[in-house]
Design an enzyme around this catalytic site. Structure first.
Site, PDB file in Angstrom:
ATOM      1  N   LYS A   1       0.392   4.827   6.760  1.00  0.00           N
ATOM      2  CA  LYS A   1      -0.152   5.551   5.606  1.00  0.00           C
ATOM      3  C   LYS A   1       0.350   6.993   5.660  1.00  0.00           C
ATOM      4  CE  LYS A   1      -3.125   2.178   4.516  1.00  0.00           C
ATOM      5  NZ  LYS A   1      -2.572   1.142   3.723  1.00  0.00           N
TER       6      LYS A   1
ATOM      7  N   SER B   1       0.798  -1.231   0.000  1.00  0.00           N
ATOM      8  CA  SER B   1       0.000   0.000   0.000  1.00  0.00           C
ATOM      9  C   SER B   1       0.831   1.282   0.000  1.00  0.00           C
ATOM     10  CB  SER B   1      -0.964   0.020   1.181  1.00  0.00           C
ATOM     11  OG  SER B   1      -0.269   0.185   2.386  1.00  0.00           O
TER      12      SER B   1
END
Length: 181
Positions: free
Chosen positions: A90, A45
């Site tokens: 993230k 990701s």
């Protein structure tokens, strides 16, 4: 008498080693639980910024002195995990009070005509999402590899609260050294 003295010297030396070992264990415990977080990246990701199986250090105290900023890469407790044991990493995209809109894969903040910089994304992001209005004390997160990231767009609890942020990613140390923050 000489034998007694030798026992005393050996005992004293052993006690010094024991003290040193205890000191090292305490220092490592404090550094690992108060100062640094050591993490292994489980998914794609955040590629190309951080690759699957990379090892990174995060700074647990980073946000004790300042607020998180847009584009910071943070380690946080997954908002949809009731036990809050699972950690995610993230990039912060939306700050408290922001309205985030994603059109044709481009991110727009607060009705801006100019999209945010996404030069760190490995390919052109796709899709339309939002709008998302970020609550006070919370953040909107996206992975750099947006087409393959499970992030704020897909979570039941779409925002990461300040108290869920564990630290700021600082450095990748394996397989090579790379500054992240």
């Amino acid at each position: 008498m000489e034998k007694e003295e030798r026992k005393q010297v050996i005992l004293k030396e052993v006690m010094e080693y024991v003290r040193m070992i205890i000191f090292v264990v305490v220092v490592v415990f404090v550094v690992n639980n108060v100062v640094l977080i050591n993490a292994k990246i489980p998914s794609e990701s955040m590629e190309k910024t951080i690759m699957t199986n990379d090892r990174i250090f995060g700074f647990r105290l980073a946000y004790k002195f300042e607020d998180p900023k847009r584009y910071d890469i943070v380690i946080f407790k997954y908002p949809d995990d009731p036990e809050q044991k699972e950690l995610f990493i993230k990039r912060i995209i939306g700050l408290p009070g922001d309205t985030v809109m994603i059109r044709d894969g481009k991110v727009y903040i607060n009705d801006s005509e100019e999209p945010l910089d996404d030069s760190f994304c490995p390919e052109d992001p796709l899709g339309d999402y939002g709008p998302y209005t970020v609550p006070e004390g919370s953040y909107f997160m996206l992975g750099d590899n947006r087409n393959y990231s499970k992030d704020s767009r897909f979570w039941d609890n779409q925002y990461v609260r300040t108290d869920q942020i564990v630290g700021k990613a600082l450095i990748r140390y394996f397989p090579s050294i790379k500054k992240l923050g």
